[in-house]
Scaffold this motif. Sequence first.
Motif, PDB file in Angstrom:
ATOM      1  N   ARG A 115      41.568  -9.043  17.275  1.00  0.00           N
ATOM      2  CA  ARG A 115      41.652  -8.598  18.459  1.00  0.00           C
ATOM      3  C   ARG A 115      42.936  -8.917  19.413  1.00  0.00           C
ATOM      4  N   GLY A 116      43.550  -9.225  18.802  1.00  0.00           N
ATOM      5  CA  GLY A 116      45.064  -9.113  19.398  1.00  0.00           C
ATOM      6  C   GLY A 116      45.376  -8.067  19.750  1.00  0.00           C
ATOM      7  N   PRO A 117      46.352  -7.878  20.702  1.00  0.00           N
ATOM      8  CA  PRO A 117      47.379  -6.519  21.389  1.00  0.00           C
ATOM      9  C   PRO A 117      47.721  -5.912  20.262  1.00  0.00           C
ATOM     10  N   GLY A 118      47.730  -4.923  20.155  1.00  0.00           N
ATOM     11  CA  GLY A 118      48.343  -3.852  19.505  1.00  0.00           C
ATOM     12  C   GLY A 118      47.267  -3.544  18.225  1.00  0.00           C
ATOM     13  N   ARG A 119      45.788  -3.248  18.888  1.00  0.00           N
ATOM     14  CA  ARG A 119      44.791  -2.913  18.154  1.00  0.00           C
ATOM     15  C   ARG A 119      44.764  -2.180  18.207  1.00  0.00           C
ATOM     16  N   PRO A 120      44.834  -1.115  16.786  1.00  0.00           N
ATOM     17  CA  PRO A 120      44.471   0.377  16.850  1.00  0.00           C
ATOM     18  C   PRO A 120      43.307   1.110  17.691  1.00  0.00           C
ATOM     19  N   PRO A 121      43.446   2.307  18.468  1.00  0.00           N
ATOM     20  CA  PRO A 121      41.849   3.070  19.438  1.00  0.00           C
ATOM     21  C   PRO A 121      40.962   3.118  18.627  1.00  0.00           C
ATOM     22  N   GLY A 122      39.763   3.575  18.591  1.00  0.00           N
ATOM     23  CA  GLY A 122      38.344   3.355  17.547  1.00  0.00           C
ATOM     24  C   GLY A 122      37.210   2.141  17.678  1.00  0.00           C
ATOM     25  N   ARG A 123      36.316   2.953  17.517  1.00  0.00           N
ATOM     26  CA  ARG A 123      35.250   1.982  17.908  1.00  0.00           C
ATOM     27  C   ARG A 123      34.778   0.659  16.968  1.00  0.00           C
ATOM     28  N   ARG A 124      34.078  -0.473  17.162  1.00  0.00           N
ATOM     29  CA  ARG A 124      34.793  -1.763  16.792  1.00  0.00           C
ATOM     30  C   ARG A 124      34.095  -1.990  15.520  1.00  0.00           C
ATOM     31  N   GLY A 125      32.696  -0.712  14.935  1.00  0.00           N
ATOM     32  CA  GLY A 125      32.300  -0.947  13.690  1.00  0.00           C
ATOM     33  C   GLY A 125      33.178   0.029  12.321  1.00  0.00           C
ATOM     34  N   ASP A 126      34.902   1.536  13.426  1.00  0.00           N
ATOM     35  CA  ASP A 126      35.506   1.929  12.224  1.00  0.00           C
ATOM     36  C   ASP A 126      36.105  -0.116  12.724  1.00  0.00           C
ATOM     37  N   ALA A 127      36.607  -0.308  12.725  1.00  0.00           N
ATOM     38  CA  ALA A 127      37.460  -2.122  12.914  1.00  0.00           C
ATOM     39  C   ALA A 127      37.524  -2.655  11.840  1.00  0.00           C
ATOM     40  N   SER A 128      35.493  -3.014  11.928  1.00  0.00           N
ATOM     41  CA  SER A 128      34.956  -3.948  10.798  1.00  0.00           C
ATOM     42  C   SER A 128      35.470  -3.128   9.602  1.00  0.00           C
ATOM     43  N   ARG A 129      34.861  -1.735   9.410  1.00  0.00           N
ATOM     44  CA  ARG A 129      34.856  -1.431   7.708  1.00  0.00           C
ATOM     45  C   ARG A 129      36.475  -1.595   7.485  1.00  0.00           C
ATOM     46  N   THR A 130      37.179  -1.573   8.317  1.00  0.00           N
ATOM     47  CA  THR A 130      38.802  -0.936   7.790  1.00  0.00           C
ATOM     48  C   THR A 130      39.277  -1.898   7.127  1.00  0.00           C
ATOM     49  N   ARG A 131      39.147  -3.354   8.329  1.00  0.00           N
ATOM     50  CA  ARG A 131      39.027  -4.602   7.783  1.00  0.00           C
ATOM     51  C   ARG A 131      38.090  -5.258   6.620  1.00  0.00           C
ATOM     52  N   ASN A 132      37.377  -4.873   6.270  1.00  0.00           N
ATOM     53  CA  ASN A 132      36.077  -5.237   5.584  1.00  0.00           C
ATOM     54  C   ASN A 132      37.038  -4.680   3.864  1.00  0.00           C
ATOM     55  N   GLY A 133      37.436  -2.933   4.369  1.00  0.00           N
ATOM     56  CA  GLY A 133      37.762  -2.498   2.979  1.00  0.00           C
ATOM     57  C   GLY A 133      39.369  -2.874   2.706  1.00  0.00           C
ATOM     58  N   ILE A 134      40.284  -3.348   3.344  1.00  0.00           N
ATOM     59  CA  ILE A 134      41.624  -4.023   3.117  1.00  0.00           C
ATOM     60  C   ILE A 134      41.385  -5.690   2.403  1.00  0.00           C
ATOM     61  N   LEU A 135      40.037  -6.196   2.815  1.00  0.00           N
ATOM     62  CA  LEU A 135      39.796  -7.230   2.191  1.00  0.00           C
ATOM     63  C   LEU A 135      39.190  -6.853   0.650  1.00  0.00           C
ATOM     64  N   GLU A 136      38.374  -6.513   0.805  1.00  0.00           N
ATOM     65  CA  GLU A 136      37.824  -5.379  -0.345  1.00  0.00           C
ATOM     66  C   GLU A 136      39.785  -5.076  -1.698  1.00  0.00           C
ATOM     67  N   ALA A 137      40.138  -4.508  -1.056  1.00  0.00           N
ATOM     68  CA  ALA A 137      41.200  -4.575  -1.738  1.00  0.00           C
ATOM     69  C   ALA A 137      42.044  -4.940  -2.374  1.00  0.00           C
ATOM     70  N   ALA A 138      42.070  -6.203  -1.516  1.00  0.00           N
ATOM     71  CA  ALA A 138      43.170  -7.364  -1.509  1.00  0.00           C
ATOM     72  C   ALA A 138      42.507  -8.118  -3.136  1.00  0.00           C
ATOM     73  N   ARG A 139      41.127  -9.096  -2.534  1.00  0.00           N
ATOM     74  CA  ARG A 139      40.283  -9.346  -3.362  1.00  0.00           C
ATOM     75  C   ARG A 139      40.768  -8.091  -5.169  1.00  0.00           C
ATOM     76  N   ALA A 140      41.137  -7.259  -4.980  1.00  0.00           N
ATOM     77  CA  ALA A 140      41.138  -6.720  -7.006  1.00  0.00           C
ATOM     78  C   ALA A 140      42.515  -6.431  -6.985  1.00  0.00           C
TER      79      ALA A 140
END
Lengths: 209, 209
Positions: free
Chosen positions: B16-41
């Motif tokens: 929620r900090g400054p510099g958040r890229p544009p896009g709907r809340r749901g997109d951000a959440s999906r991106t974030r979860n995708g990164i976490l999944e890739a990180a775990r792998a």
Amino acid sequence: MADPKTAADAPGARRRGPGRPPGRRGDASRTRNGILEAARAEFAARGYAGASVRAIARGAGVDPALVHHYFGSKDRVFIAAMDLPIDPETLVTTAFAQGVGHAGERLAETFVRLWEHPDTGTRLLAIMRTAVLDGGDPAFREFVGAELTARLAEGIGGPDAALRANLCVSQLLGVALTRYVLRLEPIASTPGAEIARRLAPILQRHLNG
Amino acid sequence: MADPKTAADAPGARRRGPGRPPGRRGDASRTRNGILEAARAEFAARGYAGASVRAIARGAGVDPALVHHYFGSKDRVFIAAMDLPIDPETLVTTAFAQGVGHAGERLAETFVRLWEHPDTGTRLLAIMRTAVLDGGDPAFREFVGAELTARLAEGIGGPDAALRANLCVSQLLGVALTRYVLRLEPIASTPGAEIARRLAPILQRHLNG
């Protein structure tokens, strides 16, 4: 100081003692293994406190006197059934042999020696993993609680002796976890004698309160 | 003293900090979860030391800058991916805030509070089991080694600071094991404040050497 093999062999040594029932060596071995199998089932089903020598004998289809003959008391049956390389009675007797003032040092030395010994160390590692997985094996938890805590507390004395015994055990288990299971550095590659030297005053402080 | 939720929420708060890229809340959440999944792998495949933000980004099909944007540095990605309720940086900063002479007391209090808190305690218990099973999760082991030991050692200072940091961690993990995993008595039912009071001088002794 007790040799690691002494504690590990104690239950086995008993079957060669006086009063061994007649029969071939193979029969005795089968009977002994049958008792151990029944004991593992009984401890798994009822935990350490709930298990009885009578029920173990019934499970193995033998007389309770035969269980006593082969193993002695319930704690000895447990030690043999779980193949534990530590006998709380010997451990605590050894630790307090030179008085409570040296118990920290003796405990630290014995602990490191048991874990560094190839046979006992491997077995302790397996127990550590089994005991922690799924919230801990209830029988093992009760055994440590009933036998090791009680015997340590008896050696310590005082109103909070049991809590101090637990804290002492917590420091030992913590070193086992970081050094032998997680293998964190630099604790994993520090010489055993150095670990014992650093543990001694900490354990003594736990024992003194 | 830091609230347990502060450390737990820190990675999430960053999005929620400054510099958040544009896009709907749901997109951000999906991106974030995708990164976490890739990180775990990535952490599972290469451990903590071997993993890179670049590889995590590639796994998630995003630009490395986006991983930095959501989580910051590699240790923050790890904390979020493993859902760790402890942030070694905050933990150590808090412990040493009043100087090394009070670090034992502060560490003991923070440790007990994290484990007694319903959310963070449950999560710590799950990590404890996973990390010990099968010889320990290599990524977790490396993370504790690299981050917690190094930061604690930095606060302690001296030539054997890293070993003293390990011993301090061993005492904390040992209490976690006996009190919260094995639930040995009487340590399991002793009030948290009493445990912290008894741990403080022990941890201080480890820190002082």
